[in-house]
Design an enzyme around this catalytic site. Sequence first.
Site, PDB file in Angstrom:
ATOM      1  CG  ASP A   8      -1.961  -1.167   1.105  1.00 50.06           C
ATOM      2  OD1 ASP A   8      -2.390  -1.476  -0.019  1.00 50.06           O
ATOM      3  OD2 ASP A   8      -2.327  -1.749   2.143  1.00 50.06           O
ATOM      4  CE  LYS A  30      -3.995  -6.069  -0.261  1.00 54.78           C
ATOM      5  NZ  LYS A  30      -4.624  -4.795  -0.663  1.00 54.78           N
ATOM      6  CG  ASP A  69      -7.301  -5.635  -2.775  1.00 53.21           C
ATOM      7  OD1 ASP A  69      -8.480  -5.957  -2.984  1.00 53.21           O
ATOM      8  OD2 ASP A  69      -6.900  -5.146  -1.696  1.00 53.21           O
ATOM      9  CG  LEU A  70      -7.701  -2.908  -8.983  1.00 50.68           C
ATOM     10  CD1 LEU A  70      -7.698  -2.640 -10.480  1.00 50.68           C
ATOM     11  CD2 LEU A  70      -7.036  -1.751  -8.244  1.00 50.68           C
ATOM     12  CE  LYS A  71     -10.790  -4.534  -0.555  1.00 53.39           C
ATOM     13  NZ  LYS A  71      -9.430  -4.013  -0.678  1.00 53.39           N
ATOM     14  CG  HIS A  76     -19.725  -3.158  -5.319  1.00 49.77           C
ATOM     15  ND1 HIS A  76     -19.938  -2.989  -3.979  1.00 49.77           N
ATOM     16  CD2 HIS A  76     -20.927  -3.486  -5.841  1.00 49.77           C
ATOM     17  CE1 HIS A  76     -21.218  -3.193  -3.685  1.00 49.77           C
ATOM     18  NE2 HIS A  76     -21.833  -3.497  -4.817  1.00 49.77           N
ATOM     19  CG  ASP A  77     -20.181   0.066 -11.657  1.00 42.35           C
ATOM     20  OD1 ASP A  77     -21.395   0.201 -11.943  1.00 42.35           O
ATOM     21  OD2 ASP A  77     -19.364   0.998 -11.742  1.00 42.35           O
ATOM     22  CB  ILE A  78     -24.327  -2.239 -13.422  1.00 41.89           C
ATOM     23  CG1 ILE A  78     -23.510  -1.517 -14.490  1.00 41.89           C
ATOM     24  CG2 ILE A  78     -25.154  -1.268 -12.603  1.00 41.89           C
ATOM     25  CD1 ILE A  78     -24.368  -0.835 -15.551  1.00 41.89           C
ATOM     26  CG  ASN A  88     -22.607  -4.138 -19.840  1.00 38.94           C
ATOM     27  OD1 ASN A  88     -22.224  -5.093 -20.508  1.00 38.94           O
ATOM     28  ND2 ASN A  88     -22.615  -2.889 -20.289  1.00 38.94           N
ATOM     29  CB  THR A  89     -19.799  -1.420 -15.422  1.00 35.48           C
ATOM     30  OG1 THR A  89     -20.826  -0.651 -16.029  1.00 35.48           O
ATOM     31  CG2 THR A  89     -18.581  -0.554 -15.172  1.00 35.48           C
ATOM     32  CB  THR A 111     -10.669  -7.373   7.960  1.00 38.98           C
ATOM     33  OG1 THR A 111      -9.832  -6.656   7.059  1.00 38.98           O
ATOM     34  CG2 THR A 111     -10.770  -8.800   7.510  1.00 38.98           C
ATOM     35  CD  GLN A 153      -7.433  -4.571   8.746  1.00 45.01           C
ATOM     36  OE1 GLN A 153      -8.664  -4.698   8.830  1.00 45.01           O
ATOM     37  NE2 GLN A 153      -6.791  -4.767   7.619  1.00 45.01           N
ATOM     38  N   GLY A 205      -0.054  -6.221   5.522  1.00 41.27           N
ATOM     39  CA  GLY A 205       0.411  -4.901   5.094  1.00 41.27           C
ATOM     40  C   GLY A 205       1.357  -4.306   6.104  1.00 41.27           C
ATOM     41  NE  ARG A 206      -2.144  -0.709   8.235  1.00 42.76           N
ATOM     42  CZ  ARG A 206      -3.353  -0.337   8.636  1.00 42.76           C
ATOM     43  NH1 ARG A 206      -3.529   0.872   9.132  1.00 42.76           N
ATOM     44  NH2 ARG A 206      -4.369  -1.184   8.550  1.00 42.76           N
TER      45      ARG A 206
HETATM   46  O1  C5P Z   1      -1.871  -2.930   6.735  1.00 41.86           O
HETATM   47  P1  C5P Z   1      -2.847  -4.086   6.826  1.00 41.86           P
HETATM   48  O2  C5P Z   1      -2.175  -5.401   7.183  1.00 41.86           O
HETATM   49  O3  C5P Z   1      -4.056  -3.775   7.667  1.00 41.86           O
HETATM   50  O4  C5P Z   1      -3.342  -4.251   5.303  1.00 41.86           O
HETATM   51  C1  C5P Z   1      -4.396  -5.111   4.942  1.00 41.86           C
HETATM   52  C2  C5P Z   1      -4.634  -5.008   3.456  1.00 41.86           C
HETATM   53  O5  C5P Z   1      -5.712  -5.859   3.122  1.00 41.86           O
HETATM   54  C3  C5P Z   1      -5.005  -3.610   2.970  1.00 41.86           C
HETATM   55  O6  C5P Z   1      -4.391  -3.449   1.700  1.00 41.86           O
HETATM   56  C4  C5P Z   1      -6.516  -3.656   2.827  1.00 41.86           C
HETATM   57  O7  C5P Z   1      -6.990  -2.852   1.769  1.00 41.86           O
HETATM   58  C5  C5P Z   1      -6.759  -5.131   2.487  1.00 41.86           C
HETATM   59  N1  C5P Z   1      -8.065  -5.681   2.831  1.00 41.86           N
HETATM   60  C6  C5P Z   1      -8.568  -5.704   4.120  1.00 41.86           C
HETATM   61  N2  C5P Z   1      -9.794  -6.271   4.385  1.00 41.86           N
HETATM   62  C7  C5P Z   1     -10.513  -6.808   3.397  1.00 41.86           C
HETATM   63  C8  C5P Z   1     -10.023  -6.795   2.085  1.00 41.86           C
HETATM   64  C9  C5P Z   1      -8.776  -6.228   1.845  1.00 41.86           C
HETATM   65  O8  C5P Z   1      -7.885  -5.240   5.032  1.00 41.86           O
HETATM   66  N3  C5P Z   1     -11.656  -7.418   3.682  1.00 41.86           N
END
Ligand code: C5P
Length: 235
Positions: free
Chosen positions: A11, A33, A60-62, A64-66, A68-69, A120, A191, A211-212
């Site tokens: 990130d 990711k 990880d672009l998640k 969420h739209d109609i 067709n899009t 989460t 989180q 991540g962090r």
């Molecule tokens: O820094 P951290 O460990 O909290 O990063 C978690 C990563 O997982 C972030 O990139 C966040 O966008 C992603 N994520 C999440 N929960 C979800 C889906 C994705 O934390 N349900």
Amino acid sequence: MKKRDVIIACDFASAAETFRFLDRFESEKPFVKIGMELYYAEGPAIVREIKRRGHPIFLDLKLHDIPNTVRKAMAVLSRLDVDMCNVHAAGTIEMMRAAREGLTRPDGTRPLLIAVTQLTSTSQERMQRELLVNATMDETIVRYALNTKEAGLDGVVCSPLEAGMVKKACGRDFLTVTPGIRFADGDAGDQVRITTPARAREIGSDFIVVGRPVTAAADPVAAYRRCVVDFVGTM
Ligand code: C5P
């Protein structure tokens, strides 16, 4: 691609920052990711470059739209050689089916496609009060996971705490990709539904997204290796 792995959530805001981070790893090629921040900043070029360096990629672009899009957007993304990508299960079974159709390449191959159940960072209390979802968090997760399976996707993103019940409902081969990972001695940050790498393995996660705890560690390579040892068992 390994069957169980640690995915680092890169990130970062720019390619320069990302490569400064990835250059710390010598021979290992961690699963990376790429999320919205980095993709929106750098576009498809960053995906191609990280892939060229030999890393498996979860985009990880998640979406969420109609339907067709989403179908058309997935068709574009399928040309990037990523290993995993995702949508929100809240977009409905029809939208998830459309995503899968769009993602499939002319030769029949496609990246793994998974769906986000509930972020989460969402607590049951907020889900019920703000989103007017009257079911419990667990009921919502299981239903979203079953919808995802019905749509023909490969698995879900969920909290590691929910991986066991998702496997029970959808079968052992249905993948669970779990963010919300923290070391026992680390900070939770924003989180909510979290656990440690070792516990995530016990509960049944296939992939953990970290991540962090890695990117903000004083020694990110050591933190990554600690995750791998705790989650996969060996380096
Ligand atoms: O820094 P951290 O460990 O909290 O990063 C978690 C990563 O997982 C972030 O990139 C966040 O966008 C992603 N994520 C999440 N929960 C979800 C889906 C994705 O934390 N349900």
